[in-house]
Design a protein around this motif. Sequence first.
Motif, PDB file in Angstrom:
ATOM      1  N   ALA B 262       0.843  -1.203   0.000  1.00  0.00           N
ATOM      2  CA  ALA B 262       0.000   0.000   0.000  1.00  0.00           C
ATOM      3  C   ALA B 262       0.875   1.249   0.000  1.00  0.00           C
ATOM      4  CB  ALA B 262      -0.924  -0.002   1.220  1.00  0.00           C
ATOM      5  N   CYS B 263       1.942   1.221   0.800  1.00  0.00           N
ATOM      6  CA  CYS B 263       2.839   2.390   0.888  1.00  0.00           C
ATOM      7  C   CYS B 263       3.607   2.575  -0.418  1.00  0.00           C
ATOM      8  CB  CYS B 263       3.816   2.210   2.050  1.00  0.00           C
ATOM      9  SG  CYS B 263       3.000   2.279   3.664  1.00  0.00           S
ATOM     10  N   TYR B 264       4.047   1.479  -0.999  1.00  0.00           N
ATOM     11  CA  TYR B 264       4.768   1.552  -2.277  1.00  0.00           C
ATOM     12  C   TYR B 264       3.858   2.083  -3.375  1.00  0.00           C
ATOM     13  CZ  TYR B 264       7.075  -0.055  -6.561  1.00  0.00           C
ATOM     14  OH  TYR B 264       7.642  -0.119  -7.807  1.00  0.00           O
ATOM     15  N   ASP B 265       2.648   1.540  -3.427  1.00  0.00           N
ATOM     16  CA  ASP B 265       1.688   1.948  -4.457  1.00  0.00           C
ATOM     17  C   ASP B 265       1.421   3.453  -4.378  1.00  0.00           C
ATOM     18  OD1 ASP B 265      -0.479   1.048  -6.419  1.00  0.00           O
ATOM     19  OD2 ASP B 265      -1.672   2.108  -4.932  1.00  0.00           O
ATOM     20  N   SER B 266       1.183   3.931  -3.170  1.00  0.00           N
ATOM     21  CA  SER B 266       0.923   5.357  -2.996  1.00  0.00           C
ATOM     22  C   SER B 266       2.166   6.164  -3.377  1.00  0.00           C
ATOM     23  CB  SER B 266       0.527   5.637  -1.537  1.00  0.00           C
ATOM     24  OG  SER B 266       0.181   6.982  -1.368  1.00  0.00           O
ATOM     25  N   SER B 267       3.350   5.632  -3.049  1.00  0.00           N
ATOM     26  CA  SER B 267       4.602   6.342  -3.340  1.00  0.00           C
ATOM     27  C   SER B 267       4.842   6.456  -4.839  1.00  0.00           C
ATOM     28  CB  SER B 267       5.789   5.616  -2.693  1.00  0.00           C
ATOM     29  OG  SER B 267       5.639   5.609  -1.299  1.00  0.00           O
ATOM     30  N   VAL B 268       4.602   5.369  -5.561  1.00  0.00           N
ATOM     31  CA  VAL B 268       4.830   5.398  -7.015  1.00  0.00           C
ATOM     32  C   VAL B 268       3.887   6.413  -7.661  1.00  0.00           C
ATOM     33  CG1 VAL B 268       4.616   4.072  -9.161  1.00  0.00           C
ATOM     34  CG2 VAL B 268       5.746   3.063  -7.176  1.00  0.00           C
ATOM     35  N   ASN B 269       2.612   6.358  -7.250  1.00  0.00           N
ATOM     36  CA  ASN B 269       1.651   7.311  -7.824  1.00  0.00           C
ATOM     37  C   ASN B 269       2.052   8.745  -7.509  1.00  0.00           C
ATOM     38  OD1 ASN B 269      -0.077   5.435  -9.025  1.00  0.00           O
ATOM     39  ND2 ASN B 269      -1.137   5.055  -7.099  1.00  0.00           N
ATOM     40  N   TYR B 270       2.463   8.953  -6.281  1.00  0.00           N
ATOM     41  CA  TYR B 270       2.832  10.314  -5.870  1.00  0.00           C
ATOM     42  C   TYR B 270       4.081  10.776  -6.626  1.00  0.00           C
ATOM     43  CZ  TYR B 270       3.367  14.348  -2.826  1.00  0.00           C
ATOM     44  OH  TYR B 270       3.462  15.627  -2.354  1.00  0.00           O
ATOM     45  N   ALA B 271       5.063   9.879  -6.731  1.00  0.00           N
ATOM     46  CA  ALA B 271       6.334  10.243  -7.374  1.00  0.00           C
ATOM     47  C   ALA B 271       6.143  10.566  -8.850  1.00  0.00           C
ATOM     48  CB  ALA B 271       7.343   9.094  -7.221  1.00  0.00           C
ATOM     49  N   LYS B 272       5.141   9.954  -9.469  1.00  0.00           N
ATOM     50  CA  LYS B 272       4.921  10.199 -10.895  1.00  0.00           C
ATOM     51  C   LYS B 272       4.082  11.442 -11.159  1.00  0.00           C
ATOM     52  CE  LYS B 272       3.934   6.314 -13.266  1.00  0.00           C
ATOM     53  NZ  LYS B 272       3.510   4.921 -13.457  1.00  0.00           N
ATOM     54  N   THR B 273       3.342  11.885 -10.164  1.00  0.00           N
ATOM     55  CA  THR B 273       2.436  13.012 -10.411  1.00  0.00           C
ATOM     56  C   THR B 273       2.847  14.298  -9.699  1.00  0.00           C
ATOM     57  OG1 THR B 273       1.037  12.145  -8.637  1.00  0.00           O
ATOM     58  CG2 THR B 273       0.406  11.589 -10.877  1.00  0.00           C
ATOM     59  N   ARG B 274       3.665  14.200  -8.683  1.00  0.00           N
ATOM     60  CA  ARG B 274       4.092  15.397  -7.954  1.00  0.00           C
ATOM     61  C   ARG B 274       5.229  16.075  -8.746  1.00  0.00           C
ATOM     62  NH1 ARG B 274       3.113  19.372  -4.114  1.00  0.00           N
ATOM     63  NH2 ARG B 274       5.070  19.972  -3.122  1.00  0.00           N
ATOM     64  N   ILE B 275       5.011  17.310  -9.117  1.00  0.00           N
ATOM     65  CA  ILE B 275       5.997  18.031  -9.928  1.00  0.00           C
ATOM     66  C   ILE B 275       6.777  19.013  -9.053  1.00  0.00           C
ATOM     67  CG2 ILE B 275       6.321  19.504 -11.969  1.00  0.00           C
ATOM     68  CD1 ILE B 275       4.968  16.889 -12.724  1.00  0.00           C
ATOM     69  N   GLN B 276       8.066  18.925  -9.104  1.00  0.00           N
ATOM     70  CA  GLN B 276       8.945  19.938  -8.499  1.00  0.00           C
ATOM     71  C   GLN B 276      10.078  20.202  -9.480  1.00  0.00           C
ATOM     72  OE1 GLN B 276       8.664  21.501  -4.975  1.00  0.00           O
ATOM     73  NE2 GLN B 276       6.737  21.033  -6.017  1.00  0.00           N
ATOM     74  N   PHE B 277      10.522  21.432  -9.561  1.00  0.00           N
ATOM     75  CA  PHE B 277      11.572  21.791 -10.533  1.00  0.00           C
ATOM     76  C   PHE B 277      11.178  21.336 -11.944  1.00  0.00           C
ATOM     77  CE2 PHE B 277      13.629  20.881  -6.437  1.00  0.00           C
ATOM     78  CZ  PHE B 277      14.117  22.151  -6.128  1.00  0.00           C
ATOM     79  N   ASP B 278       9.869  21.450 -12.244  1.00  0.00           N
ATOM     80  CA  ASP B 278       9.325  21.123 -13.566  1.00  0.00           C
ATOM     81  C   ASP B 278       9.424  19.654 -13.956  1.00  0.00           C
ATOM     82  OD1 ASP B 278       8.716  23.795 -13.924  1.00  0.00           O
ATOM     83  OD2 ASP B 278      10.736  24.224 -14.701  1.00  0.00           O
ATOM     84  N   ARG B 279       9.668  18.790 -12.987  1.00  0.00           N
ATOM     85  CA  ARG B 279       9.749  17.352 -13.305  1.00  0.00           C
ATOM     86  C   ARG B 279       8.984  16.560 -12.246  1.00  0.00           C
ATOM     87  NH1 ARG B 279      15.815  15.647 -13.498  1.00  0.00           N
ATOM     88  NH2 ARG B 279      15.104  13.959 -14.815  1.00  0.00           N
TER      89      ARG B 279
END
Lengths: 250, 390
Positions: B262-279
Amino acid sequence: MNIVVCVKRVPDSSARIKVGADNRTIDPAGVEYVLNPYDEFAVEEALKIKEKAGAGEVTILALGGPESAETIRKGLAMGADKGIHLKEGTTGRDFIATAQAIAAELKGRPLDLLLFGNKAIDDDGTQVAAMVATLLGLPFVGVITKLELNGRTATAHRPVEGGVEVVEVALPASFSAQKGLNEPRFASLKGIMAAKKKPLEEKPAAAGEPRMELVKLDNPPARPAPRIVGTGKDAVPALMKLLREEAKVI
Amino acid sequence: MTAPFTGIDFYQLDELLTEEERAVRDTVRDWVSRRFMPVIEQHNRAGTFPDHLIPEMAEMGLLGAPIQGYDCAGMNATAYGLILQELERGDSGLRSFASVQTSLCMWPIWTYGTEDQKQKWLPPMARGKKLGCFGLTEPDHGSNPGGMITRAKRKGGKWVLNGAKMWITNATVADIAVVWAKDDEDQIRGYLVEKGTPGFTSRETKNKWSLRASITGELIFSDCAIPEDCVFPDVKGLKGPLSCLTQARYGIAWGAIGAAMACYDSSVNYAKTRIQFDRPIGAFQLNQEKLAYMLTEITKGQCLCLRLAQLKDQKKLKPEQVSLAKRNNVEIALNIARLARDLHGANGIIDEYPVIRHMMNLESVKTYEGTHDIHTLVLGQAATGLAAYT
C-alpha cells in the motif's frame, strides 16, 4: 426458471492499455483481465432471481480464447450453476459473428431469461445483446436498472432523459444490465473453491458471417499542454472564446 | 483520488499461484478497495473498528478461513496468507481482527478444544456472530509470558481465575476469551471464558497512536469461576499459546507485505504526479533509490511468504522460520512506510494518503506477537544453539 448470462473477459478498467504490434489488438502483457463489470450486474441479477424463486438454473456463457474459462468461473464462484465456453482462437470477431455464434448455441435450449451487460468496457460495442435477442426472436429491453418478475411477465425500468421508462414483456425475454441494477456480491471462499467443480461445457464457437473488419487500433492523440489564459474575472471572456471556438465544447 | 490499487508482482509470482488462489486474492483485494477503503480514515480518526463489515467478512468466509469443517472454508496456507496480505493492505487493524479471530481464537479451539467446544464456538465464530480474543500478555509479562501470574484454581468442580491480561485485541467486544493461566501444578493451560461470567470484566485501552481502527483492552479476572469443561483438556505448558502465536505470526509475515505494498503503491503514484523543478519527483535519483528499495524488499518478502506457505502446507514449518519472516517483513514494511512518508513530503503526514496510518500501525506490529528483538534472539539461538534468554 432457466437463466443464461452472457459474459465477456475484458481488461481491468485500471489497466494501462497499449496497442499491440499488429495494430489491431491490445498488448496483453501486464494487463489484468476481469469479468466485464456490466456483466457482473447481469450475473448478480440472475442469482437474485433464482434465489427469490427458490429454484432454477443460472448458466454463464462466454465466447473467447482459453482464458475466458477463468471469467466464466468468476460467475460460477459468485453462485451460478454451470458454464458454457464457446472457444475460439485469438482472432477477434465482429459483433454480428459473435451474436450468431451465441444464438446458434442457445437456439433450442430451454431459456426463460437471457441477460447481458449493457456494454463491454473494452470496445463499448453495445450491439451483441440486441443482436442475439433478435436472432433468437426474443423481446429485448436494453440498459435496465430494475427488473421485476410476476409469473411469465417481466417489468423492466430503463432510465431515459429526465425520467424512467417502464417496459413490460412476456417471458422468454432478454435484457441488458446498466449500473444501478444491483450491487454485485463478492464471491465467497467456498464459492471460489466450488467453482472448479461445477460443469463447464467447452465447444468450438460456430462460425459466423462477419460484416465488419477492424482496421486499426490507435492511441488517443496526446493532450496539448494546459494553458493559463489569465486570472480572475478578467480572464472569463478569453476563456469563453477558447471554449467556444477552439475546444468547441460550448 | 489516487489510482486504484493493483498489487505488485515484480517477480511474476502470480505464475506460482493457482487460479483459485489468485481468485481469492483478487476478490479480497476488490472487497478491501470497495468496502473498506472508503471508511478506514474516518474509523482511524474516531478510534473505532468498522463493525458493520463483520457480516460481510463472515459471508465471504474470511473468518476461520484455514480451518477444515465447522462451516469454515478450509483454505490452504497460501490462500490464507494472501487474504491477510490484502486485509493489511487496507489496515493492520483489519488484519489484526481477522488474525485474532482465526489464528488466536478459532485455531486453538479447533486444535486443542473438545468436540463440544468446537461445535459450540467454531460455527458462530465463522459466521461472525461470536467474536473472540486471546489473553496471554500481562501488564508485567510481555516478552516473558512464562512468568505469568494469572492463576486458575480448582474449587468445587469449577476453575476460579484471578489475574489480568493486557494489550488484548478485541478485549471489550469479544464474546469468548481464550485465556492462558497457570493451574495448581504451575502448568500453563488454556481456558475458555465467556463474556458476562461473574468476575470477568474488560476495559478498553484508549488514546493509542497506532492500530487506531482496532479495539485493544484489558481482561480482568477476579474470582471468576468457569465450568470445569471450559479448559483445553490436553495441552499444557508454553507450547499451547506459542503454537497459536506461530499461526498468527505466519499471517503477520504476509500482512506486513500488504501494508508495504500500500505504501509503495501510494509512493509510485505520488512520485509520478508530484511536480517539483518542472519534473515529476520520481525522476530524481534520491526518490528512485527509495522506490528501488521498496520494490526489492517487497519482492523478497513475497518470496519468503510463498515458501513459508509451502512449508506450512507440507507440515514442515518450524517456528524459527516463521520468526525470520515475521521479523524481516515487519521491519522492511516499517522502513518502507517511513520512506513513503518521507517521499510524500508534507502530504505524508495527513490521512489523505495511507502512509502515515500504515507507518504508525506498523510500530505496533513490530512489537506484538513477539517483538522484533525477541525474534532476533530466536534466530540467534537457531544459529548458535545457545539461548540468550531462558
